[in-house]
Design an enzyme around this catalytic site. Structure first.
Site, PDB file in Angstrom:
ATOM      1  N   ARG A  74      42.622 -12.065 -31.159  1.00  0.00           N
ATOM      2  CA  ARG A  74      43.914 -11.528 -31.657  1.00  0.00           C
ATOM      3  C   ARG A  74      43.740 -10.373 -32.633  1.00  0.00           C
ATOM      4  O   ARG A  74      44.623 -10.093 -33.436  1.00  0.00           O
ATOM      5  CB  ARG A  74      44.779 -12.623 -32.290  1.00  0.00           C
ATOM      6  CG  ARG A  74      45.175 -13.710 -31.305  1.00  0.00           C
ATOM      7  CD  ARG A  74      46.366 -14.540 -31.780  1.00  0.00           C
ATOM      8  NE  ARG A  74      46.573 -15.667 -30.887  1.00  0.00           N
ATOM      9  CZ  ARG A  74      46.012 -16.857 -31.066  1.00  0.00           C
ATOM     10  NH1 ARG A  74      45.271 -17.092 -32.117  1.00  0.00           N
ATOM     11  NH2 ARG A  74      46.218 -17.822 -30.197  1.00  0.00           N
ATOM     12  N   LYS A  92      46.904   4.370 -30.185  1.00  0.00           N
ATOM     13  CA  LYS A  92      47.354   3.940 -28.859  1.00  0.00           C
ATOM     14  C   LYS A  92      46.150   3.458 -28.069  1.00  0.00           C
ATOM     15  O   LYS A  92      45.185   4.200 -27.870  1.00  0.00           O
ATOM     16  CB  LYS A  92      48.030   5.095 -28.115  1.00  0.00           C
ATOM     17  CG  LYS A  92      49.451   5.358 -28.553  1.00  0.00           C
ATOM     18  CD  LYS A  92      50.140   6.276 -27.562  1.00  0.00           C
ATOM     19  CE  LYS A  92      51.589   6.508 -27.947  1.00  0.00           C
ATOM     20  NZ  LYS A  92      52.256   7.419 -26.989  1.00  0.00           N
ATOM     21  N   GLU A 108      44.797  19.493 -23.975  1.00  0.00           N
ATOM     22  CA  GLU A 108      45.468  18.810 -25.102  1.00  0.00           C
ATOM     23  C   GLU A 108      45.532  19.737 -26.318  1.00  0.00           C
ATOM     24  O   GLU A 108      46.483  19.689 -27.107  1.00  0.00           O
ATOM     25  CB  GLU A 108      44.748  17.505 -25.462  1.00  0.00           C
ATOM     26  CG  GLU A 108      44.703  16.456 -24.348  1.00  0.00           C
ATOM     27  CD  GLU A 108      45.982  15.634 -24.193  1.00  0.00           C
ATOM     28  OE1 GLU A 108      46.998  15.954 -24.848  1.00  0.00           O
ATOM     29  OE2 GLU A 108      45.966  14.672 -23.392  1.00  0.00           O
ATOM     30  N   LYS A 116      48.073  15.992 -35.215  1.00  0.00           N
ATOM     31  CA  LYS A 116      48.312  14.641 -34.710  1.00  0.00           C
ATOM     32  C   LYS A 116      48.497  13.658 -35.854  1.00  0.00           C
ATOM     33  O   LYS A 116      49.368  12.779 -35.796  1.00  0.00           O
ATOM     34  CB  LYS A 116      47.172  14.181 -33.809  1.00  0.00           C
ATOM     35  CG  LYS A 116      47.401  12.762 -33.284  1.00  0.00           C
ATOM     36  CD  LYS A 116      47.099  12.587 -31.837  1.00  0.00           C
ATOM     37  CE  LYS A 116      47.548  11.228 -31.329  1.00  0.00           C
ATOM     38  NZ  LYS A 116      47.079  10.948 -29.975  1.00  0.00           N
ATOM     39  N   GLU A 163      56.083   5.459 -32.191  1.00  0.00           N
ATOM     40  CA  GLU A 163      56.798   6.299 -31.236  1.00  0.00           C
ATOM     41  C   GLU A 163      58.264   5.920 -31.095  1.00  0.00           C
ATOM     42  O   GLU A 163      58.786   5.727 -30.001  1.00  0.00           O
ATOM     43  CB  GLU A 163      56.101   6.273 -29.863  1.00  0.00           C
ATOM     44  CG  GLU A 163      56.542   7.446 -28.984  1.00  0.00           C
ATOM     45  CD  GLU A 163      55.663   7.653 -27.761  1.00  0.00           C
ATOM     46  OE1 GLU A 163      54.441   7.709 -27.925  1.00  0.00           O
ATOM     47  OE2 GLU A 163      56.184   7.768 -26.656  1.00  0.00           O
ATOM     48  N   ARG A 220      56.984  11.154 -32.226  1.00  0.00           N
ATOM     49  CA  ARG A 220      55.668  11.001 -31.627  1.00  0.00           C
ATOM     50  C   ARG A 220      55.701  11.265 -30.127  1.00  0.00           C
ATOM     51  O   ARG A 220      54.701  11.677 -29.530  1.00  0.00           O
ATOM     52  CB  ARG A 220      55.092   9.608 -31.910  1.00  0.00           C
ATOM     53  CG  ARG A 220      53.681   9.450 -31.378  1.00  0.00           C
ATOM     54  CD  ARG A 220      52.938   8.257 -31.929  1.00  0.00           C
ATOM     55  NE  ARG A 220      51.613   8.212 -31.311  1.00  0.00           N
ATOM     56  CZ  ARG A 220      50.649   7.411 -31.655  1.00  0.00           C
ATOM     57  NH1 ARG A 220      50.813   6.565 -32.644  1.00  0.00           N
ATOM     58  NH2 ARG A 220      49.490   7.438 -31.039  1.00  0.00           N
ATOM     59  N   ASN A 240      53.823  13.790 -25.813  1.00  0.00           N
ATOM     60  CA  ASN A 240      53.821  13.574 -24.371  1.00  0.00           C
ATOM     61  C   ASN A 240      54.196  14.821 -23.594  1.00  0.00           C
ATOM     62  O   ASN A 240      54.461  14.739 -22.380  1.00  0.00           O
ATOM     63  CB  ASN A 240      54.774  12.432 -24.012  1.00  0.00           C
ATOM     64  CG  ASN A 240      54.038  11.117 -23.889  1.00  0.00           C
ATOM     65  OD1 ASN A 240      53.213  10.961 -23.010  1.00  0.00           O
ATOM     66  ND2 ASN A 240      54.325  10.195 -24.779  1.00  0.00           N
ATOM     67  N   HIS A 247      53.106  15.197 -20.089  1.00  0.00           N
ATOM     68  CA  HIS A 247      52.528  13.927 -19.662  1.00  0.00           C
ATOM     69  C   HIS A 247      53.388  13.183 -18.647  1.00  0.00           C
ATOM     70  O   HIS A 247      52.864  12.384 -17.877  1.00  0.00           O
ATOM     71  CB  HIS A 247      52.268  13.029 -20.874  1.00  0.00           C
ATOM     72  CG  HIS A 247      51.032  13.412 -21.641  1.00  0.00           C
ATOM     73  ND1 HIS A 247      50.848  14.673 -22.166  1.00  0.00           N
ATOM     74  CD2 HIS A 247      49.911  12.710 -21.953  1.00  0.00           C
ATOM     75  CE1 HIS A 247      49.678  14.724 -22.788  1.00  0.00           C
ATOM     76  NE2 HIS A 247      49.085  13.550 -22.671  1.00  0.00           N
ATOM     77  N   HIS A 280      51.195  12.235 -15.777  1.00  0.00           N
ATOM     78  CA  HIS A 280      50.902  10.843 -15.429  1.00  0.00           C
ATOM     79  C   HIS A 280      51.278  10.552 -13.980  1.00  0.00           C
ATOM     80  O   HIS A 280      50.605   9.782 -13.289  1.00  0.00           O
ATOM     81  CB  HIS A 280      51.661   9.893 -16.352  1.00  0.00           C
ATOM     82  CG  HIS A 280      51.077   9.803 -17.734  1.00  0.00           C
ATOM     83  ND1 HIS A 280      51.726   9.180 -18.773  1.00  0.00           N
ATOM     84  CD2 HIS A 280      49.899  10.241 -18.234  1.00  0.00           C
ATOM     85  CE1 HIS A 280      50.980   9.259 -19.863  1.00  0.00           C
ATOM     86  NE2 HIS A 280      49.866   9.892 -19.564  1.00  0.00           N
ATOM     87  N   HIS A 326      42.548  13.636 -16.583  1.00  0.00           N
ATOM     88  CA  HIS A 326      43.800  13.546 -17.333  1.00  0.00           C
ATOM     89  C   HIS A 326      44.219  14.924 -17.855  1.00  0.00           C
ATOM     90  O   HIS A 326      45.380  15.337 -17.700  1.00  0.00           O
ATOM     91  CB  HIS A 326      43.630  12.557 -18.487  1.00  0.00           C
ATOM     92  CG  HIS A 326      44.805  12.497 -19.407  1.00  0.00           C
ATOM     93  ND1 HIS A 326      46.049  12.060 -19.017  1.00  0.00           N
ATOM     94  CD2 HIS A 326      44.938  12.848 -20.717  1.00  0.00           C
ATOM     95  CE1 HIS A 326      46.894  12.140 -20.034  1.00  0.00           C
ATOM     96  NE2 HIS A 326      46.253  12.616 -21.077  1.00  0.00           N
TER      97      HIS A 326
END
Lengths: 364, 364
Positions: B122, B144, B186, B228, B238, B242, B246, B249, B253, B266
């Site tokens: 955990r 993330k 990026e 960032k 987010e 934030r 993206n 993206h 994606h 990517h």
């Protein structure tokens, strides 16, 4: 419609939530719709529970989008691979971050569905609808979610609090007796670890509870939830006292893992584990023989095992106990009793007493 | 030994951490030992990176317990099943909650190792040692973590901040040119979404960057990390701005998922995605044709694709875009440009312009 609605609040700031306890909550669409308020509802259940109760959720949410995933029943399903079909259902239905995951089942379903909710799109809402006594009094409350690994119980998971817990006591009417007994193990745990008054009350009311007297069960569920809510509110991430809830679990998890998950029920394993903790506490001189026997007698009256499986030697115990999540820097930390109703988490005990306790199991 | 150590702090209260940027940090045991302070160190890497750098970690932690898991290289490894051998290594070695997981690799390793750290027992400590430009400027910062699902990118994961990010610029010397280009996508993203000054600087220094001039790369990594860090500090989970990160993206994606992970890198997919976002923004009249072409020209100069794969029609785009994590209540939210250096997240745009943009791809 509910006879009497009891409510216990888990106070965790902005993550606070209510535990609603009453007979007939699953027949009360308003209660369900107030607690589960997303447009997209993902119900996770198992093959035993879904045929009994899934239609009630479908009826309550007829005007929303409801999807469901139904797993086989049993602890052996509580694994990473079993999460895949649930993720698949979520994605096939295009459910967004605003969806809510509902666990309709016992501890296995609650832990697994909660871990899905914790990790789908990095976290979505979650509601627990526990259908076993064990889940109502223990696993549905407190935000521990996760799955087992072949090498250890609950080794993969996350803390993810539910938004609500809906405990419909009427579902206990159809619970198999073995499951009722297993749940009673966790009930007795609360009494032994920190609630001596409840221990005396339980000794007086155990027969009524095992006969499923509604008022007795209602009192038990509420009392245990109040105990758990107080401990979780004080120590959400188990930095300290929350570990007391692990009374009997270090030994119990070793039994479950060594036997292969699903052979002994979780409650049965921790019943034996609590007896071992009582024996070790007595061997250390922390409690006397009378108190030890009083604890064991209550567990035995509930129809639960008071010894580990006879074929499980000290070596197997040590192998699995070495992986316990409470361990720090190689020291084996245990929850032991300083008195009935007063447990402590400690690595400061005579290791020979532990050895003697492990070796005596199955040979008493 | 480091020439010059640059430090960027990510301000997240008790979860704050430093990003250390410099040449030779992997040859500086003190830097490594200050950032990774557990007795049990679990290194997750891949078959390309481990032969180059794992020994340096072994040397720095010779007096501690170090275990490692080495995955095949590539985006197709970023899946739930790939986590199992890592959990297995942790458990075989009996690593406790006090251990720390170290990601030694690019974005795939960082995301996967971070998700392991988020979920082992955990949650345990986590340190990022990014070895690609893309990981240094973007994926290693911000917490993330997660893995892909065949039906969608990054659909399973958690927010779990590292305790430190150690970016040794010397590792970029041996980075394949295709990976350098992918990272530059990026880099350009930060300029387009919110840093117009940096956009002008990049236009002047892109050739030096692609030729791996050390001072130029150091400035780029620091500038991107500062951008960032500011965005993440303002919006860790987010809830709002934030999502600007993206940019490109949503389209990117979809390209990655439709092609099968690992076909396009990517960075390549989001390069094409940013060009599509620029074209849609121009079609909507939010930016003029000159700014659109300026953005696309920089991406093209970096050797990156400026169009989606020719065989990917509008239908495939819509299929995968419908599952984007930013979507709310069925509305497709996109990151679009109101000016160069000023992006916005919105579902409030003319849907016909999106259709036209999707249909024009591959046929320009």
């Amino acid at each position: 419609m509910t006879d009497e609605l009891r409510r216990v609040d888990v106070a965790l700031g902005e993550r606070s939530y209510p535990i609603l306890i009453g007979r007939g909550l699953l027949d009360d669409p308003r209660c369900l719709r107030d607690s589960i308020d997303a447009r997209e509802v993902m119900v996770v259940s198992n093959e035993t529970v879904a045929p009994l109760y899934l239609d009630r959720l479908r009826a309550a949410f007829a005007d929303r989008r409801l999807a469901s995933a139904c797993l086989p029943d049993g602890e052996q399903e509580k694994q990473l691979e079993s999460m895949l079909p649930v993720f698949d259902t979520l994605l096939v239905n295009g459910f967004s971050r605003d969806c809510q995951v509902v666990a309709l089942g016992g501890g296995v379903i609650g832990d697994l569905a909660g871990f899905v909710a914790a990790t789908y799109q990095r976290g979505v809402g979650f509601v627990q609808v526990p259908t076993t006594l064990l889940a109502m009094v223990d696993s549905s409350v407190g935000g521990k979610t996760g799955v087992n690994h072949p090498r250890g119980k609950n080794m993969i998971g996350a803390f993810h609090q539910p938004r609500a817990v809906i405990a419909d006591l009427a579902v206990l009417d159809s619970l198999p007796q073995r499951e009722l007994r297993a749940g009673m193990a966790e009930v007795i745990k609360y009494a032994l670890l920190g609630d001596a008054d409840f221990l005396a009350w339980l000794e007086a009311h155990l027969d009524a509870a095992m006969a499923r007297d509604p008022a007795t069960l209602a009192h038990i569920v509420e009392r245990c939830c109040r105990n758990k809510a107080a401990i979780v509110a004080a120590d959400e991430r188990e930095a300290g006292q929350r570990a007391l809830l692990n009374l009997g679990h270090t030994f119990g998890h070793a039994i479950e893992a060594a036997r292969g998950y699903g052979d002994w029920l979780h409650g049965e394993a921790i019943a034996a584990g609590m007896c071992m903790a009582a024996r070790l506490s007595a061997r250390l001189g922390w409690i006397n023989a009378r108190d030890r026997d009083r604890a064991i007698a209550l567990i035995e009256r509930a129809g639960l095992p008071v010894h580990a499986p006879a074929d499980m030697g000290a070596g197997r115990f040590r192998e699995f106990m070495a992986r316990d999540k409470k361990n720090r820097d190689g020291a084996l930390r245990l929850v032991l009793l300083r008195a009935l109703g007063d447990a402590t988490v400690t690595a400061d005990y005579d290791p020979d007493a532990l050895t003697a306790t492990l070796e005596a199991e199955g040979h008493d």
